[in-house]
Design an enzyme around this catalytic site. Structure first.
Site, PDB file in Angstrom:
ATOM      1  CB  CYS A 399       0.695  -9.877   2.662  1.00  0.00           C
ATOM      2  SG  CYS A 399      -0.481  -9.837   4.011  1.00  0.00           S
ATOM      3  CG  HIS A 525       1.556  -5.065   2.420  1.00  0.00           C
ATOM      4  ND1 HIS A 525       1.108  -5.632   1.257  1.00  0.00           N
ATOM      5  CD2 HIS A 525       0.790  -5.579   3.412  1.00  0.00           C
ATOM      6  CE1 HIS A 525       0.095  -6.443   1.525  1.00  0.00           C
ATOM      7  NE2 HIS A 525      -0.116  -6.433   2.825  1.00  0.00           N
ATOM      8  CD  GLU A 527       3.885  -4.068  -0.987  1.00  0.00           C
ATOM      9  OE1 GLU A 527       4.956  -4.606  -0.630  1.00  0.00           O
ATOM     10  OE2 GLU A 527       2.767  -4.593  -0.817  1.00  0.00           O
TER      11      GLU A 527
HETATM   12  N1  GLN Z   1      -5.642 -12.809   3.291  1.00  0.00           N
HETATM   13  C1  GLN Z   1      -4.468 -12.754   4.092  1.00  0.00           C
HETATM   14  C2  GLN Z   1      -4.737 -12.277   5.501  1.00  0.00           C
HETATM   15  O1  GLN Z   1      -5.771 -11.731   5.784  1.00  0.00           O
HETATM   16  C3  GLN Z   1      -3.395 -11.907   3.426  1.00  0.00           C
HETATM   17  C4  GLN Z   1      -3.733 -10.460   3.355  1.00  0.00           C
HETATM   18  C5  GLN Z   1      -2.860  -9.685   2.390  1.00  0.00           C
HETATM   19  O2  GLN Z   1      -2.245 -10.247   1.482  1.00  0.00           O
HETATM   20  N2  GLN Z   1      -2.818  -8.379   2.561  1.00  0.00           N
HETATM   21  O3  GLN Z   1      -3.912 -12.438   6.360  1.00  0.00           O
END
Ligand code: GLN
Length: 555
Positions: A399, A525, A527
């Protein structure tokens, strides 16, 4: 079959691993061929944990489904972000949990107060008892009606004695009274500390916390003592005597090499039979189901080599911030016969001492760049991605970690020196990571990110495709920003491609470096869907790349 309810409360301190106990009890019933669902009540006033910093309550878990929560007619809130304990439940039970299984005080009070305005309680005074407690009981019953489990485990967050948890405990008392006898059980998990100066396990804190429960009209049926070692017979007897439970109702939850062993450890002590007797359920586990879990656990205990993964991040002060990532690495490791050692690095340290980047990351076998929000530590995280690009060390960005890999690539490989994410620098001349278009209209912060599971369309011939062996998968997302497709052409010319997108092709779901080095960033994600015995394909491919690399270096 009529649903049975097992309530799980916690005593003495928080962070006992009550979630692991609740999940283990669920596993114990699954081993008896029963269908299990889990509720977690969180006494905090947040509507959901989505706006919390992970160092407050640990990781924010993301569900497969998104729930439109309607506290009262005319009000709607999107909820897909729930307590990290749900990750534990999903990993142990392999059941996707619904967001409405996480009942927070925020949701309960919001519902009651907005309904008061709507006139639902016309003429009456709204009180904690009965209105708040009724709403808690209604929420518990609505989960039972929706998923119709044989056993519904209800974990009450926080510690007995906390002011916030009182309405939940009172609701449990009422609920048990309203149910037919033999359909509910109360399990109290408590700390039994070892005092090294005395060389003794102390039961007094447990006695006090059970007294506290009893003063609220709740008598535990079972007490599970958390300690660094197994509880000896005399300690169990003492707890039994002072806490008004038979000695065979006191169980031991000692430190273990892997948490996945706990259901077996508790089963061996007779917890499954004891609870099943109380609830009129099959006394013995099904041998095949039990053997299957034993095989899963064995893989965690029989690892041959160790790999070291450096994890630069922003929330490294507590382990729980990255619990699903840690577990996904463990699952992938167990499936490959390796133990994964993680080294957390506070990304701000890299900003203070950039020379440390090479020193710390150089010693690791792989780098995992973690999710996150906001500016603190970001330059340090970008340094880490740059190091991976220059050294070719296996790298997985999750992410925010993927977004910052893209920033590093555009700055240091594609030559756009001032490239940045507009989350950090709204004025950057090269917004290589930018707000998702639909996010521009979002005003509220809670529950407004792109959340839940979405399709990921994978391009053939990519590292991601090799990992999944499939062109369409569903993974869970939680983001507001994304990799700006306007910069994709330049990135491709320089050797970084988008390996997957959403079905429209509009949202870049992952990127990777072309060629030998396994440098991959995923917007999702993976995970959250990793399970013991069925690791996430991305995490497994990451570890395989590390093993390939370290074998090459050795030979
Ligand atoms: N801050 C980033 C976004 O809002 C990544 C978010 C995250 O790592 N879950 O896109």
């Amino acid at each position: 079959m009529q649903t049975r309810y097992v309530f799980v409360t916690g005593g003495v301190v928080s962070g006992l691993g009550k979630g692991v106990v609740a999940a283990s009890i669920g596993k114990i019933f699954q081993m008896r061929g029963l269908r299990v669902d889990v509720i977690k009540a969180d006494p905090y006033l947040n509507v959901d944990p989505g706006t919390l910093n992970p160092v407050e309550h640990g990781e924010v878990f993301v569900c497969e489904d998104v729930w439109e929560f309607e506290p009262a007619p005319g009000y709607r809130f999107t909820i897909a972000e729930i307590d990290q304990d749900f990750g534990t439940y999903e990993r142990f039970l392999d059941v996707n949990m619904h967001p409405s299984n996480n009942i927070t005080s925020g949701q309960v009070y919001l519902s009651v107060i907005l309904r008061e305005r709507a006139g639902t309680y016309l003429g009456r005074t709204i009180q904690v008892i009965p209105h708040i407690t009724d709403e808690i009981k209604r929420r518990i019953r609505s989960v039972a009606e929706r998923s119709k489990p044989d056993v519904l485990i209800v974990e009450i967050g926080g510690t007995v004695g906390d002011i916030e948890a009182m309405p939940f405990l009172e609701a449990v008392r009422q609920f048990r009274l309203e149910q037919p006898p033999g359909t509910t059980a109360l399990v109290h998990v408590t700390l039994v500390p070892f005092l090294s100066t005395l060389g003794q396990l102390k039961t007094k804190p447990t006695q006090h916390s059970v007294k506290e429960l009893q003063s609220m009209g709740l008598q535990p049926d079972v007490i599970i003592g958390r300690s660094d070692r197994p509880l000896p017979e005399d300690v169990r007897r003492k707890i039994s005597l002072y806490c008004n439970v038979p000695p065979e109702a006191v169980f031991s939850d000692p430190d273990l090499e892997t948490v996945y062993e706990l259901p077996l450890v508790l089963e061996r002590q007779g917890l499954g039979t004891y609870l099943s007797k109380l609830l009129n359920l099959p006394l013995e586990p099904d041998p095949d189901r039990k053997a299957e879990w034993e095989r899963t656990v064995d893989a965690f205990l029989n690892t041959r080599e160790e790999v070291v993964i450096a994890m630069p991040g922003k929330y490294t002060m507590i382990q729980d911030s990255y619990i699903s990532i840690n577990e996904a690495l463990n699952h992938a490791g167990a499936s490959l016969g390796v133990r994964v050692r993680r080294v957390y690095i506070e990304a701000e340290d890299f900003e203070r001492e950039p020379s440390r980047v090479e020193e710390l990351l150089g010693q690791a076998d792989g780098i995992l760049l973690t999710p996150g929000f906001g500016a603190r530590g970001v330059e340090g995280m970008i340094h880490a991605a740059r190091y991976a690009l220059q050294s070719g060390k296996p790298f997985l960005g999750i992410c925010f970690g993927a977004q910052l890999l893209f920033v590093a690539f555009m700055r240091y490989v594609a030559g756009l020196e001032k490239a940045h994410s507009t989350e950090i620098d709204p004025e950057t001349p090269h917004p290589v990571v930018d707000l998702l278009p639909e996010q521009r209209k979002a005003v509220l912060k809670g529950g407004t990110m792109r959340l839940g599971a979405h399709p990921v369309k994978i391009k053939a011939g990519t590292k991601l495709h090799a990992a999944y062996g499939s062109e369409l998968v569903y993974e869970r997302f939680r983001h507001r920003y994304h990799i700006n497709p306007d910069y994709l052409k330049l990135a491709e010319e320089k050797g970084m491609i988008a390996s997957s997108t959403d079905p429209s092709g509009r949202i870049i779901n992952s990127i990777e470096v072309v060629g030998q080095s396994w440098i991959v960033g995923v917007q999702f994600h993976p995970e959250f869907k990793s399970r013991p015995g069925r690791p996430s394909p991305v995490y497994r491919a990451f570890l395989e790349a590390i093993l390939r690399e370290s074998r090459r270096n050795r030979s």
